[in-house]
Scaffold this active site. Structure first.
Site, PDB file in Angstrom:
ATOM      1  N   VAL A 150       0.841  -1.201   0.000  1.00 50.19           N
ATOM      2  CA  VAL A 150       0.000   0.000   0.000  1.00 50.19           C
ATOM      3  C   VAL A 150       0.879   1.254   0.000  1.00 50.19           C
ATOM      4  O   VAL A 150       0.592   2.232  -0.700  1.00 50.19           O
ATOM      5  CB  VAL A 150      -0.964   0.008   1.207  1.00 50.19           C
ATOM      6  CG1 VAL A 150      -1.788   1.295   1.234  1.00 50.19           C
ATOM      7  CG2 VAL A 150      -1.883  -1.206   1.177  1.00 50.19           C
ATOM      8  N   CYS A 151       1.956   1.214   0.756  1.00 50.98           N
ATOM      9  CA  CYS A 151       2.816   2.393   0.935  1.00 50.98           C
ATOM     10  C   CYS A 151       3.293   3.044  -0.360  1.00 50.98           C
ATOM     11  O   CYS A 151       3.178   4.261  -0.510  1.00 50.98           O
ATOM     12  CB  CYS A 151       4.018   2.041   1.814  1.00 50.98           C
ATOM     13  SG  CYS A 151       3.580   1.340   3.412  1.00 50.98           S
ATOM     14  N   PRO A 152       3.801   2.266  -1.331  1.00 49.62           N
ATOM     15  CA  PRO A 152       4.300   2.950  -2.533  1.00 49.62           C
ATOM     16  C   PRO A 152       3.202   3.633  -3.340  1.00 49.62           C
ATOM     17  O   PRO A 152       3.461   4.627  -4.016  1.00 49.62           O
ATOM     18  CB  PRO A 152       4.980   1.832  -3.341  1.00 49.62           C
ATOM     19  CG  PRO A 152       4.464   0.558  -2.783  1.00 49.62           C
ATOM     20  CD  PRO A 152       4.092   0.838  -1.354  1.00 49.62           C
ATOM     21  N   ILE A 190       2.989   7.010  -1.563  1.00 50.49           N
ATOM     22  CA  ILE A 190       4.187   7.814  -1.773  1.00 50.49           C
ATOM     23  C   ILE A 190       4.210   8.344  -3.210  1.00 50.49           C
ATOM     24  O   ILE A 190       4.505   9.518  -3.445  1.00 50.49           O
ATOM     25  CB  ILE A 190       5.451   6.981  -1.448  1.00 50.49           C
ATOM     26  CG1 ILE A 190       5.453   6.613   0.041  1.00 50.49           C
ATOM     27  CG2 ILE A 190       6.714   7.740  -1.823  1.00 50.49           C
ATOM     28  CD1 ILE A 190       6.451   5.523   0.415  1.00 50.49           C
TER      29      ILE A 190
END
Length: 184
Positions: free
Chosen positions: A56-58, A61
């Protein structure tokens, strides 16, 4: 003892941390501090993610990176952060197509001291929740949004709230920049 999340009206904690700012050899790392945005008279948006090399993070970002000019247009310093080290951040940036061209620093809170002071560490894994802070030029927290580990945030909502806060006026539900504010 349970940590409480630093919230609206609180002073954002002071920090001095290394961040990944470039993929260029010998210019990868730079020390950033809580005073940088204050001295520049700018707002601060700091968003946290749980772990590098996750799924999920990328997406978040990359979306913040697509909107970096929107933050700059609003005199706002954008900083991404997690409890991973600067070396892990650098490896992730080199390894992930969507992260190579980042235009904002990836702060490394390796000691977890800032995340702990903010009260945003998840109890079991001791990783940061998906928390977004909007901090005014005086260092006061004006907005906090917290998502559970599995749910990505809405970057357009961060920008909408930043716009509303910067009007210094009363903004109704679903207000967007350019619409009328409330005269009370």
């Amino acid at each position: 003892m349970k940590n409480h999340i630093i919230s609206v009206g609180s002073e954002f904690p002071e920090f001095k941390k290394l961040a990944v700012v470039s993929l260029e050899k010998d210019n990868e790392f730079y020390e950033i501090s809580s005073n940088d945005h204050r001295e520049a008279g700018k707002w601060l948006v700091m968003f946290w993610w749980p772990k590098d090399f996750t799924f999920v993070c990328p997406t978040e970002i990359a979306e913040f990176n697509k909107k970096v000019e929107d933050f700059e247009d609003r005199d706002t310093v954008l900083i991404g952060a997690s409890t991973d080290s600067e070396f892990v951040h650098l490896a992730w940036r080199k390894n992930h197509d969507d992260l190579r061209g980042l235009k904002f620093p990836m702060l490394a809170d390796t000691s977890k001291s800032l995340a702990e002071e903010l009260g945003i560490l998840e109890a079991n894994e001791k990783v940061a929740y998906r928390v977004t802070y909007i901090v005014d030029p005086q260092g006061i927290v004006r907005w906090v949004s917290v998502n559970d580990l599995s749910v990505g945030r809405n970057v357009n909502e961060v920008i909408r709230v930043l716009d509303a806060l910067q009007t210094d006026e009363l903004c109704p539900c679903n207000w967007t920049k350019g619409e009328a504010t409330i005269n009370a």
